[in-house]
Structures are given as structure tokens and as C-alpha cells.
Motif scaffolding. Sequence first.
Motif, PDB file in Angstrom:
ATOM      1  N   ILE A  18       0.847  -1.197   0.000  1.00  0.00           N
ATOM      2  CA  ILE A  18       0.000   0.000   0.000  1.00  0.00           C
ATOM      3  C   ILE A  18       0.881   1.244   0.000  1.00  0.00           C
ATOM      4  O   ILE A  18       0.585   2.234  -0.676  1.00  0.00           O
ATOM      5  CB  ILE A  18      -0.980  -0.030   1.188  1.00  0.00           C
ATOM      6  N   GLY A  19       1.991   1.169   0.719  1.00  0.00           N
ATOM      7  CA  GLY A  19       2.938   2.283   0.684  1.00  0.00           C
ATOM      8  C   GLY A  19       3.442   2.524  -0.726  1.00  0.00           C
ATOM      9  O   GLY A  19       3.510   3.665  -1.201  1.00  0.00           O
TER      10      GLY A  19
ATOM     11  N   VAL B 274       3.603   5.572  -5.845  1.00  0.00           N
ATOM     12  CA  VAL B 274       3.472   5.597  -7.304  1.00  0.00           C
ATOM     13  C   VAL B 274       2.375   6.579  -7.704  1.00  0.00           C
ATOM     14  O   VAL B 274       2.535   7.394  -8.620  1.00  0.00           O
ATOM     15  CB  VAL B 274       3.187   4.179  -7.845  1.00  0.00           C
ATOM     16  N   PHE B 275       1.266   6.528  -6.963  1.00  0.00           N
ATOM     17  CA  PHE B 275       0.161   7.455  -7.227  1.00  0.00           C
ATOM     18  C   PHE B 275       0.633   8.896  -7.095  1.00  0.00           C
ATOM     19  O   PHE B 275       0.344   9.757  -7.934  1.00  0.00           O
ATOM     20  CB  PHE B 275      -0.979   7.181  -6.241  1.00  0.00           C
TER      21      PHE B 275
ATOM     22  N   MET C 267       0.682  15.121  -0.011  1.00  0.00           N
ATOM     23  CA  MET C 267       0.096  14.351   1.100  1.00  0.00           C
ATOM     24  C   MET C 267       0.187  12.848   0.889  1.00  0.00           C
ATOM     25  O   MET C 267       0.639  12.130   1.787  1.00  0.00           O
ATOM     26  CB  MET C 267      -1.341  14.818   1.369  1.00  0.00           C
ATOM     27  N   PRO C 268      -0.215  12.311  -0.269  1.00  0.00           N
ATOM     28  CA  PRO C 268      -0.073  10.858  -0.450  1.00  0.00           C
ATOM     29  C   PRO C 268       1.378  10.387  -0.386  1.00  0.00           C
ATOM     30  O   PRO C 268       1.647   9.263   0.054  1.00  0.00           O
ATOM     31  CB  PRO C 268      -0.663  10.612  -1.839  1.00  0.00           C
TER      32      PRO C 268
ATOM     33  N   ILE D 180      14.640  12.803 -14.764  1.00  0.00           N
ATOM     34  CA  ILE D 180      15.804  12.025 -14.319  1.00  0.00           C
ATOM     35  C   ILE D 180      15.417  11.174 -13.117  1.00  0.00           C
ATOM     36  O   ILE D 180      15.816  10.007 -12.997  1.00  0.00           O
ATOM     37  CB  ILE D 180      16.973  12.967 -13.928  1.00  0.00           C
ATOM     38  N   PHE D 181      14.613  11.770 -12.215  1.00  0.00           N
ATOM     39  CA  PHE D 181      14.172  11.065 -11.011  1.00  0.00           C
ATOM     40  C   PHE D 181      13.443   9.772 -11.388  1.00  0.00           C
ATOM     41  O   PHE D 181      13.730   8.695 -10.845  1.00  0.00           O
ATOM     42  CB  PHE D 181      13.254  12.007 -10.223  1.00  0.00           C
ATOM     43  N   VAL D 182      12.525   9.898 -12.359  1.00  0.00           N
ATOM     44  CA  VAL D 182      11.786   8.711 -12.798  1.00  0.00           C
ATOM     45  C   VAL D 182      12.754   7.674 -13.354  1.00  0.00           C
ATOM     46  O   VAL D 182      12.657   6.475 -13.062  1.00  0.00           O
ATOM     47  CB  VAL D 182      10.744   9.094 -13.860  1.00  0.00           C
ATOM     48  N   GLY D 183      13.736   8.160 -14.146  1.00  0.00           N
ATOM     49  CA  GLY D 183      14.717   7.251 -14.715  1.00  0.00           C
ATOM     50  C   GLY D 183      15.493   6.523 -13.624  1.00  0.00           C
ATOM     51  O   GLY D 183      15.694   5.302 -13.695  1.00  0.00           O
TER      52      GLY D 183
END
Lengths: 538, 280
Positions: free
Chosen positions: A33-34, A39-40, A89-90, A480-483
Motif C-alpha cells: 500500500i505504501g 506511485v500514485f 500528502m499521499p 531524471i528522477f523517474v529514470g
Amino acid sequence: MAHDATHDHHDDHHGAPSNFFVRWCMSTNHKDIGTLYLVFSLLMFFIGGSFAMVIRAELFKPGLQLVQPYFFNEMTTMHALVMIFGAVMPAFVGLGNWMIPLMIGAPDMALPRMNNLSFWILPFAFALLLSTLFLPGGGPAGGWTMYPPLSLQGDSVAYLVFAVHLMGISSIMGAINIIATILNMRAPGMDLLKMPVFVWSWLITAFLLIAVMPVLAGAVTMLLTDKYFGTSFFNAAGGGDPVLFQHIFWFFGHPEVYIMILPAFGLVSEIIPTFARKPIFGYKAMVFAIASIAFLSFIVWAHHMFAVGLPLGGEIFFMYATMLIAVPTGVKVFNWVSTMWGGSMTFETPMLFAIAFVILFTIGGFSGLMLALAPADFQYHDSYFVVAHFHYVLVTGAIFAIIAGTYYWLPKWTGHMYSEFWGKMHFWNSVVWVNVLFFPQHFLGLAGMPRRIPDYNVAFANFNMISSIGGFLFGASQLIFVGVIIHAVWFSKKKALDRVWEGAKGLEWTVPSPAPFHTFELPPVIHDEELAHGHVED
Amino acid sequence: MTRGASEWSPEAYFLNNVALGVCVVIGILVFGAMFIAMFRFRKSRGAVAEKWSHNTMLEIVWTTIPVIILIVLAYLATGGLRTFADTTGSEMTVKVTGYQWKWRYDYVDYKGKAIEKVGFMSKLDRESDETRQLNSGLDPNAVQVDGYNTYLINVDKPLVVPVGVKIRFVITAGDVIHSWWVPALGWKMDAIPGIVNAAWTNITEPGVYRGQCAELCGQDHGFMPIVVKAVPKEEFEKWLADQQAQANPPAPAAPAAASTTAAPATAQATDAPVSQGHQG
């Protein structure tokens, strides 16, 4: 039965369910769930970021080139709502979900099924909110603060209100879960004053959430009935008061600001001692400072309203109360610096983001102190100075802390080291461009540019263009972070140690990397010297 | 921030400078200590971590010093608030009403005498309005008055006020919340439907002072500027007399000024074509 299936898995101590739907949609596991939350949040970060790109593109030079003013207002409104409720927040709830049980030696969250529900409400809430952009009449365009009567002119009030209700329900359930977990599920020997500062910060934040999300729900419900059921809570013509909404909204809104920054304080208080290889300076003072800030957050709301014509006594009270916040916040900054002093520091990516947090958040704090001075705020209020201020505390504050926390625990989550080179590329690009983006906005505000305008006089042209260039490059840097994350999850060959960082202390580093699906099924035996704050004297 | 051109505006300016100075000094000390720590206590330079984790004396000091600084700032700021809140002794009253997306100014009284029917709408000038349309093809740099770029900060009919007179503004709105902001006066005040806010100014220098609506009020929030033209007292009195003469003609005209939405009678003389028509 679904419940039986997951129950079986719990019983036979195997890993995650192999069925994708069962694993992710029906999960009761705090780690999964974390992950879903994180990801959300990343997805929302990019959606909200794309709105910001539209804003900066339109403001690139004077004159309207790209969008109509009404759509521009939709963008500013949705950018804020998505970033606050969808990204920041998420992300903190996700980090809390993943790490709080690991940090206090609990097998899972106290209320795992509610945990699932509190996450899965969110995609529906945001589907509802984002769908308004494609509906006749468009999305909400009255600002994220939803001040009536303007917000009631929109056609999407009902969508906005119900989306906010759903987000609120999700947040309240998440907060209840976190409080229940921290108060009931700590391993024997994990006293409250031995808990990591991050856990403390979340405990306090969760109380703030429970206190104020219902207030927001009440305020937006009154908007709903004013719009559709003929009530006049905020309608002057019917005996109501538009300013009443602002009081209620900011009674939620100011604690909300701290909901977005207290867990960031907690994260930074974990990361700096780890890379300074020295215990945090003034542990109790840090915890007490967080609690003081949380308390003060309830009695400063009207500093957002210095220009609505408050009585003199009200202006003075809210000014003094607001200035008081500088004291505990200052203590925190001084303590972080003292933690570094006399340490043995290395500068991996999480530490770089944490140091940038301390410096840039403090700059946001300085402009906050200036804004607290009501006579000067008569000039700053609703100008770009405010925009610069809250982006310093939220982007280089909250979001930098979230990024720092992600790099810090990513090896624990994935079992692989991320690429330090690309992590540092991400850091240096982010820290340079974010300042090019937001620092000139101080000057724009002082020069008299109001916020939330799609077009401006040519006197503001240069700083706006610089700011927009910074914005595009800061946005691009986040790719870059996503990469780095994708690489660490699926492609990295470098195995992470259980204790990923040399100076890391705390229970989360005693479990294997990647953290197995179930941890601490039996409570761990706590050795105080393994904890970051095992021996607290001060 | 501008120092402004009114009796009160230096208060905000002065406070801004003091607060900025305090922040810069604290910033240099704190960030300086941080950078020294980052260079001195690097593992790569062989630094060995020390064990201490608190120092009560130090903690008391750095809680007390900020409190003292804050008390000084609070003292200065309170003075500014008190003078700002005091609208007594004003010699003139102007009612400001915010509408989507224009301002209305009504002259209520001057030197103890009530003024009848002097009031008008003030909205974005036509040249800015044409230029600001999406893909208008017109150059914002070309919108100039006397060599000064007035794109989006010029109106068809400015608010004319005298210098050296304490003017009380009563500010409200007819539809949604707006905010009346002229940086040179040193403040902004929200215009809220159903509520009448009061503020004052005493302009010291003749000149044209420009500002904009500062509270999001809908699609054309960015396009409802404010222009205040401050003139010497004699010139103002002459202007006011002209306006009154126009507003109270002997002819049996319709009762124009009564309705806030009707075309303002006083706007006819110079700018009538501009004040009609364009809505963004």
C-alpha cells in the motif's frame, strides 16, 4: 473468498500474492500500500507539474499566446489541488505506510483493510476532480482556496466538493491508522521517546489531519448547499458572510500547511544524522518543536487574511502568534546545523537533498517571517512574493524532503542501489533550476505583480522569462528522477546491504534488503544502541 | 518594494527593509556555519564523528535571541498597524466598489460637504484590451503613454484625488471578492460583497499611481487595473466642480448615478466610447 485468500497468505508466511489484481487492488500489506501511495503520488506530481508548465509557458512573455484567461485560472487551481492533495500528502502517507511499521518493529499497520480503503479512495477522488477539465463548463477556476462567491460561479462545484470529501475521508482514515499503529504496535522496548523523529512527526501530523480535515469537509459542504440548495452561509445578500468561509477554510488551511511540512522535518531529521554519523542534536527539543509548531498552527489562520479588513486587535493577535512560530522552527534549523557540526559527513544524494532542504526551506521561512509582519503584508499579500514563499517551503521544503526520503530508503525497498551519478545529476539540476524558477518571483512580488494573473505589464517581463526557463528545466529534471527509480527497481545490478548507509541506525536497517513481504512477525528484541535515539538524556 | 508616495507607505517599506536585513544577517550566520561544517567535518578529510548530542546552554541562547529579535520586529510592526487602522481626521471620502471586471469610484464627501452624483466606472483602456486578446498579434511593448509602458495598467478614467489631504476609502464589492491595491499607497484592501472596509491614504507627491486587482475574481482578474491620479488641491477642486456641473445638468436627464450598473453619467465627456462595449 477474497479475504480468505489473503488470510491464507498471511498464515503460510509466503511472499506476495502472484495474482496482480489480488496483490495490488486487494492488498492489506503496508509495504504494497505504501508503494501504491508513492506511485500514485509520483503520477500526480507529473500531472500537477504539467499544469505548472502551462502556467509558466503562458507567463513566458507579456501578451496571451497559448490559453484563455479562464483556462489559465483552471490551471492554477488544479495545479494547487493536485500537488497538495495528490502529490505531497499521499507521498508522506506512502512513506509513513512503508516505514513506520519498520521503524517501530510492527508487523503491519494496525488497521490493514482500512489502509487499503484509504488508498483506493484516492484514484476515484482524482478521477472525479480531473474529469472536470473535460466537461462542459470546465474545471474549478476559483483558486484552490475556493473563496466564495467566486468559486460558486463555476459549474464544477459538486465535483470539486465531492472530490475534496473523498480526499478528506482518505486522509482521516490514514491518520487514524497511523495513530493506532504508533500507539499500539510498537515493539516492546520501543518507548515513545526512543522513536525515530520521523515517526514522531507523523504521529503529530496525524492528529492535525484528524482535527482539520472535517473542518474542510464542513466548509466545502456549505459551499455545496449555497450553490445548489439555496442556503446563504457565504452569500451576503441572504445574510451570510463571504469572510466566514475564509476563517473556516484557513482554520483547516494553516494546519494543512504543517501537515505538508512536519513529516518533512521528520525525514530530514533521519537523514542528516545518518550521513553526519552523529546522533541528532537535541532529540527532545526536536520533538517538542514539532509539537509546538503543530499547536501554534491552530491559532494563526487569519494571517492569510490580513487584507480582509480584520479589526486592529485581530491583526495584532494573529501577527504575534505567527511570529512565534519562528522560534520552534529556528530551533529545528539550528539543531540540524549542530547535528552536522562535529560529524563525519559524506554527501550521497539523500544527504544533498536534505541539506538543500535545510537551506532553501529556511529561505522560505525568512520570507514567511516577513509575511507575518502585517503592515508589510499589506504589500506582499496576494503578490508573487507569496507565490515565491510557499513554493520555497513546499517545493524545496516538502518535495525535496520526499525526494530525499525516496533516495534514502529506495535501496531498502528494492534491494538494489540506485545510480549515485544520476541521483546527483537529478540533485544538481533540481537545486539550480528550482532557484532560477522561484527566486525571481520574490522580485516580481516586491515590484507589484499580483498572483494568479495570466498576463502582465512589460515591466515584469524579464523576471517572468527567467522564472519560466527555470520552470521548464526544473520540470525536465524530474524526468531524471523517474529514470533513476525505474533503473533501481528493474535494472540495477548493485545489491543493497541490509544496513544500506554506514551511519544508518534504527530498526528498518535490521531487516533484509529488499524488505521481505512480511517483517517483524515476532516483535524484535530492541537493543538501545541500535536505535538512533536509544539513549536519550537531553 | 516601492517606498511609495503617501504618508503611510514608508511604514511598510521600512518594515520590509528591517525584516529583510534581519533575515540576511541570520541567514549569513546559519548558512555560514553550515558551510563551515560541510567543509570541516567531511569524512573524506578524515573527520571522525563526535558523540555529543545536546548542549543546554546553546539551546537556551538560540531560543532567547530570536525571541528578542521578534519582540523588536513586533514592536515596529504594531506601530505601523495602529497608524494604518486610524482613519479618523480624514477630509475626504471615496467609495470604491469592485465589479467583474472594473472598478467604480463614488466621491462621497470632500472637506465636510457631501458630493452628489460624482461617480464613474473605471476599467482597462481600449488599447491594452485589444492587445491582450489571445493571439491578438499586437505588441504589448507598443502600449505606451508618454513613453511609459502602460500595458494592462491603464484605465479609461482614472480616480482623481488631491495631494496632501487625508482620504478615507470605503471599499466594497458588487459580485465577488476583489482587492484594491496601489503599491505606491502602501497597502491593499479586499473589496468584499456585503462588507464595507475602510482604509486611508494621504498622498504626498502629485503623480499617476498604478495598481491592479489583487484577489482572484474570475477570468479577467488580470485585466482590471487601478489608476490614481494625484493632483494639487486647487486642480482637484476645479476638476470636482466640473464633474458636479456635468452630473447635475439643468436638462431633465435620467437619474443616472443611482444605479451602479448603468452607464455612468460623468464618463460621457471624454471617454464615453471607451467605457462602453468591451468586456473581456
